[in-house]
Design a protein around this motif. Structure first.
Motif, PDB file in Angstrom:
ATOM      1  N   PHE A  67       0.831  -1.195   0.000  1.00 53.32           N
ATOM      2  CA  PHE A  67       0.000   0.000   0.000  1.00 53.32           C
ATOM      3  C   PHE A  67       0.873   1.254   0.000  1.00 53.32           C
ATOM      4  CE2 PHE A  67      -2.153   3.428   2.276  1.00 53.32           C
ATOM      5  CZ  PHE A  67      -3.311   3.560   1.532  1.00 53.32           C
ATOM      6  N   ASN A  68       1.866   1.288   0.897  1.00 53.85           N
ATOM      7  CA  ASN A  68       2.754   2.447   0.979  1.00 53.85           C
ATOM      8  C   ASN A  68       3.519   2.656  -0.322  1.00 53.85           C
ATOM      9  OD1 ASN A  68       2.002   3.036   3.605  1.00 53.85           O
ATOM     10  ND2 ASN A  68       3.691   1.903   4.507  1.00 53.85           N
ATOM     11  N   LEU A  69       3.954   1.578  -0.928  1.00 54.89           N
ATOM     12  CA  LEU A  69       4.686   1.668  -2.187  1.00 54.89           C
ATOM     13  C   LEU A  69       3.809   2.260  -3.286  1.00 54.89           C
ATOM     14  CD1 LEU A  69       7.432   0.967  -3.458  1.00 54.89           C
ATOM     15  CD2 LEU A  69       6.501  -1.287  -3.988  1.00 54.89           C
ATOM     16  N   ALA A  70       2.583   1.779  -3.388  1.00 56.35           N
ATOM     17  CA  ALA A  70       1.649   2.316  -4.386  1.00 56.35           C
ATOM     18  C   ALA A  70       1.344   3.784  -4.107  1.00 56.35           C
ATOM     19  CB  ALA A  70       0.364   1.495  -4.409  1.00 56.35           C
ATOM     20  N   LEU A  71       1.108   4.112  -2.845  1.00 59.80           N
ATOM     21  CA  LEU A  71       0.798   5.483  -2.465  1.00 59.80           C
ATOM     22  C   LEU A  71       1.980   6.415  -2.749  1.00 59.80           C
ATOM     23  CD1 LEU A  71      -1.338   7.324  -1.151  1.00 59.80           C
ATOM     24  CD2 LEU A  71      -0.274   6.777   1.049  1.00 59.80           C
ATOM     25  N   ASP A  72       3.175   6.004  -2.356  1.00 60.19           N
ATOM     26  CA  ASP A  72       4.363   6.829  -2.606  1.00 60.19           C
ATOM     27  C   ASP A  72       4.599   7.043  -4.097  1.00 60.19           C
ATOM     28  OD1 ASP A  72       4.768   7.069   0.109  1.00 60.19           O
ATOM     29  OD2 ASP A  72       6.358   5.562   0.204  1.00 60.19           O
ATOM     30  N   ALA A  73       4.345   6.009  -4.885  1.00 60.18           N
ATOM     31  CA  ALA A  73       4.495   6.146  -6.337  1.00 60.18           C
ATOM     32  C   ALA A  73       3.477   7.151  -6.879  1.00 60.18           C
ATOM     33  CB  ALA A  73       4.329   4.793  -7.020  1.00 60.18           C
ATOM     34  N   LEU A  74       2.244   7.068  -6.411  1.00 60.85           N
ATOM     35  CA  LEU A  74       1.215   8.006  -6.866  1.00 60.85           C
ATOM     36  C   LEU A  74       1.570   9.445  -6.472  1.00 60.85           C
ATOM     37  CD1 LEU A  74      -2.005   5.944  -6.122  1.00 60.85           C
ATOM     38  CD2 LEU A  74      -1.093   6.564  -8.381  1.00 60.85           C
ATOM     39  N   ILE A  75       2.131   9.620  -5.293  1.00 60.50           N
ATOM     40  CA  ILE A  75       2.525  10.958  -4.849  1.00 60.50           C
ATOM     41  C   ILE A  75       3.533  11.561  -5.821  1.00 60.50           C
ATOM     42  CG2 ILE A  75       3.799  12.223  -3.063  1.00 60.50           C
ATOM     43  CD1 ILE A  75       2.389  10.343  -0.999  1.00 60.50           C
ATOM     44  N   THR A  76       4.450  10.742  -6.333  1.00 56.68           N
ATOM     45  CA  THR A  76       5.445  11.276  -7.270  1.00 56.68           C
ATOM     46  C   THR A  76       4.844  11.586  -8.636  1.00 56.68           C
ATOM     47  OG1 THR A  76       6.172   9.128  -8.155  1.00 56.68           O
ATOM     48  CG2 THR A  76       7.284   9.933  -6.160  1.00 56.68           C
ATOM     49  N   LEU A  77       3.727  10.958  -8.973  1.00 58.33           N
ATOM     50  CA  LEU A  77       3.143  11.097 -10.305  1.00 58.33           C
ATOM     51  C   LEU A  77       2.046  12.152 -10.415  1.00 58.33           C
ATOM     52  CD1 LEU A  77       2.815   7.281 -11.111  1.00 58.33           C
ATOM     53  CD2 LEU A  77       4.438   8.876 -12.166  1.00 58.33           C
ATOM     54  N   VAL A  78       1.220  12.267  -9.399  1.00 56.71           N
ATOM     55  CA  VAL A  78       0.032  13.120  -9.477  1.00 56.71           C
ATOM     56  C   VAL A  78       0.430  14.588  -9.561  1.00 56.71           C
ATOM     57  CG1 VAL A  78      -1.991  13.897  -8.167  1.00 56.71           C
ATOM     58  CG2 VAL A  78      -1.485  11.464  -8.349  1.00 56.71           C
ATOM     59  N   LEU A  79      -0.175  15.277 -10.518  1.00 60.37           N
ATOM     60  CA  LEU A  79       0.107  16.693 -10.734  1.00 60.37           C
ATOM     61  C   LEU A  79      -0.918  17.607 -10.051  1.00 60.37           C
ATOM     62  CD1 LEU A  79       1.071  16.547 -14.514  1.00 60.37           C
ATOM     63  CD2 LEU A  79       2.603  16.563 -12.528  1.00 60.37           C
ATOM     64  N   ASP A  80      -2.146  17.138  -9.897  1.00 56.58           N
ATOM     65  CA  ASP A  80      -3.177  17.939  -9.258  1.00 56.58           C
ATOM     66  C   ASP A  80      -2.779  18.214  -7.809  1.00 56.58           C
ATOM     67  OD1 ASP A  80      -5.941  19.099  -9.142  1.00 56.58           O
ATOM     68  OD2 ASP A  80      -6.134  17.534  -7.611  1.00 56.58           O
ATOM     69  N   SER A  81      -2.589  19.478  -7.469  1.00 61.57           N
ATOM     70  CA  SER A  81      -2.031  19.830  -6.160  1.00 61.57           C
ATOM     71  C   SER A  81      -2.944  19.431  -4.998  1.00 61.57           C
ATOM     72  CB  SER A  81      -1.692  21.313  -6.091  1.00 61.57           C
ATOM     73  OG  SER A  81      -2.846  22.097  -6.299  1.00 61.57           O
ATOM     74  N   ARG A  82      -4.245  19.607  -5.145  1.00 64.20           N
ATOM     75  CA  ARG A  82      -5.161  19.212  -4.061  1.00 64.20           C
ATOM     76  C   ARG A  82      -5.122  17.710  -3.822  1.00 64.20           C
ATOM     77  NH1 ARG A  82     -10.524  21.246  -5.914  1.00 64.20           N
ATOM     78  NH2 ARG A  82     -11.273  19.883  -4.256  1.00 64.20           N
ATOM     79  N   SER A  83      -5.092  16.959  -4.893  1.00 63.06           N
ATOM     80  CA  SER A  83      -5.041  15.495  -4.760  1.00 63.06           C
ATOM     81  C   SER A  83      -3.712  15.060  -4.165  1.00 63.06           C
ATOM     82  CB  SER A  83      -5.254  14.839  -6.126  1.00 63.06           C
ATOM     83  OG  SER A  83      -6.527  15.170  -6.622  1.00 63.06           O
ATOM     84  N   LYS A  84      -2.638  15.675  -4.626  1.00 66.31           N
ATOM     85  CA  LYS A  84      -1.320  15.338  -4.089  1.00 66.31           C
ATOM     86  C   LYS A  84      -1.274  15.606  -2.589  1.00 66.31           C
ATOM     87  CE  LYS A  84       2.452  16.120  -6.464  1.00 66.31           C
ATOM     88  NZ  LYS A  84       3.484  15.141  -6.774  1.00 66.31           N
ATOM     89  N   MET A  85      -1.850  16.724  -2.156  1.00 66.48           N
ATOM     90  CA  MET A  85      -1.892  17.038  -0.724  1.00 66.48           C
ATOM     91  C   MET A  85      -2.649  15.968   0.054  1.00 66.48           C
ATOM     92  SD  MET A  85      -2.259  21.244  -0.586  1.00 66.48           S
ATOM     93  CE  MET A  85      -3.772  21.046   0.276  1.00 66.48           C
ATOM     94  N   GLN A  86      -3.751  15.486  -0.506  1.00 72.84           N
ATOM     95  CA  GLN A  86      -4.510  14.427   0.162  1.00 72.84           C
ATOM     96  C   GLN A  86      -3.681  13.150   0.259  1.00 72.84           C
ATOM     97  OE1 GLN A  86      -8.559  15.404  -1.978  1.00 72.84           O
ATOM     98  NE2 GLN A  86      -8.874  13.787  -0.476  1.00 72.84           N
TER      99      GLN A  86
END
Length: 111
Positions: free
Chosen positions: A20-39
Motif C-alpha cells: 500500500f505504501n509503495l503504491a501510495l508513494d508512487a502516486l505521490i510522485t506522479l500526481v500533478l493535481d495539487s489538491r489530490s497530491k496534498m490528500q
C-alpha cells in the motif's frame, strides 16, 4: 497491517502495508493535481491505511486511475524498491492486480 484502495462501492484492492505504501508513494510522485497530491501526502504522513479514489478531486481522481491502469505507478514504484530483484518480483503480482482493478473501473465509468 494492510492498506486498502477503494475504487467504488464494489471494487477495492487490499495489499500489505508495504505494498500500500509503495503504491501510495508512487502516486505521490506522479500526481500533478495539487489538491489530490496534498490528500495523498496526508494519507501517507498520517499513516492512514485507506485511499478512497472517489474522494479525490475530479482531476486527481482521473490522474490516479490513469496511472494505476497504465502501470505507471508500478514503474515508479520499482525505482523506489531498494531491496533487490526479489523484492520487485514479490510485489509485481499485487501491483498488477491493482492495475487490473483500475482498468475495470475506467471501463465501467465509460459505460
Amino acid at each position: 497491517m494492510a492498506g486498502t484502495i477503494f475504487f467504488s462501492d464494489d471494487k477495492s484492492w487490499a495489499g500489505s502495508s508495504s505494498e500500500f505504501n509503495l503504491a501510495l508513494d508512487a502516486l505521490i510522485t506522479l500526481v500533478l493535481d495539487s489538491r489530490s497530491k496534498m490528500q495523498l501526502v496526508e494519507i501517507s504522513e498520517e499513516n492512514i491505511r485507506m485511499l478512497d479514489i472517489e474522494g479525490l478531486p475530479e482531476r486527481g481522481r482521473a490522474e490516479v486511475l490513469r496511472y494505476l491502469a497504465d502501470g505507471r505507478h508500478w514503474e515508479a514504484a520499482k525505482e523506489m524498491i531498494i531491496g533487490g530483484e526479489e523484492w520487485v518480483d514479490a510485489r509485481e503480482k499485487p501491483m498488477k492486480e491493482l492495475s487490473a482493478l483500475a482498468v475495470s473501473e475506467l471501463k465501467a465509468s465509460e459505460e
